[in-house]
Motif scaffolding. Structure first.
Motif, PDB file in Angstrom:
ATOM      1  N   LEU A  81       0.755  -1.112  -0.038  1.00 53.95           N
ATOM      2  CA  LEU A  81       0.054  -0.043  -0.057  1.00 53.95           C
ATOM      3  C   LEU A  81       0.766   1.116  -0.055  1.00 53.95           C
ATOM      4  O   LEU A  81       2.030   1.446   0.430  1.00 53.95           O
ATOM      5  CB  LEU A  81      -0.828  -0.012   1.114  1.00 53.95           C
ATOM      6  N   LEU A  82       0.499   2.170  -0.518  1.00 54.52           N
ATOM      7  CA  LEU A  82       1.117   3.427  -0.691  1.00 54.52           C
ATOM      8  C   LEU A  82       0.912   4.062   0.770  1.00 54.52           C
ATOM      9  O   LEU A  82      -0.307   4.623   0.964  1.00 54.52           O
ATOM     10  CB  LEU A  82       0.666   4.482  -1.840  1.00 54.52           C
ATOM     11  N   ARG A  83       1.898   4.393   1.569  1.00 53.60           N
ATOM     12  CA  ARG A  83       1.585   4.937   2.848  1.00 53.60           C
ATOM     13  C   ARG A  83       1.487   6.374   2.841  1.00 53.60           C
ATOM     14  O   ARG A  83       1.046   7.019   3.850  1.00 53.60           O
ATOM     15  CB  ARG A  83       2.649   4.142   3.893  1.00 53.60           C
TER      16      ARG A  83
END
Length: 77
Positions: free
Chosen positions: A60-62
């Motif tokens: 996931l893009l944090r």
């Protein structure tokens, strides 16, 4: 009503087979592909390649990140 559905579904429960796959009696496996040294086994034919089942990235893009500059993104002349 539920009993009827259950009775109709019972024959379908045995459709799956856990036995090894083999060609029908009297039939042979497909011929070896062009350029191959040997005929593939049923297990090799049923195993999907990475092209058929690519791995998915679940990372996931944090946090948002700046894109790096692209030297080839030039305006039209």
């Amino acid at each position: 009503m539920k009993h009827r559905i259950l009775l109709l579904a019972l024959p379908l429960l045995g459709c799956g087979s856990a036995a090894e796959l083999r060609p029908a009696p009297g039939d042979a496996l497909p011929v070896a592909p062009y350029g191959a040294n040997a005929t593939p086994t049923p297990e090799q034919l049923l195993t999907p390649t990475t092209q058929q089942r690519p791995e998915r990235s679940t990372e996931l893009l944090r946090r948002s990140e700046e894109r790096r500059s692209d030297e080839f993104d030039l305006p039209p002349e």
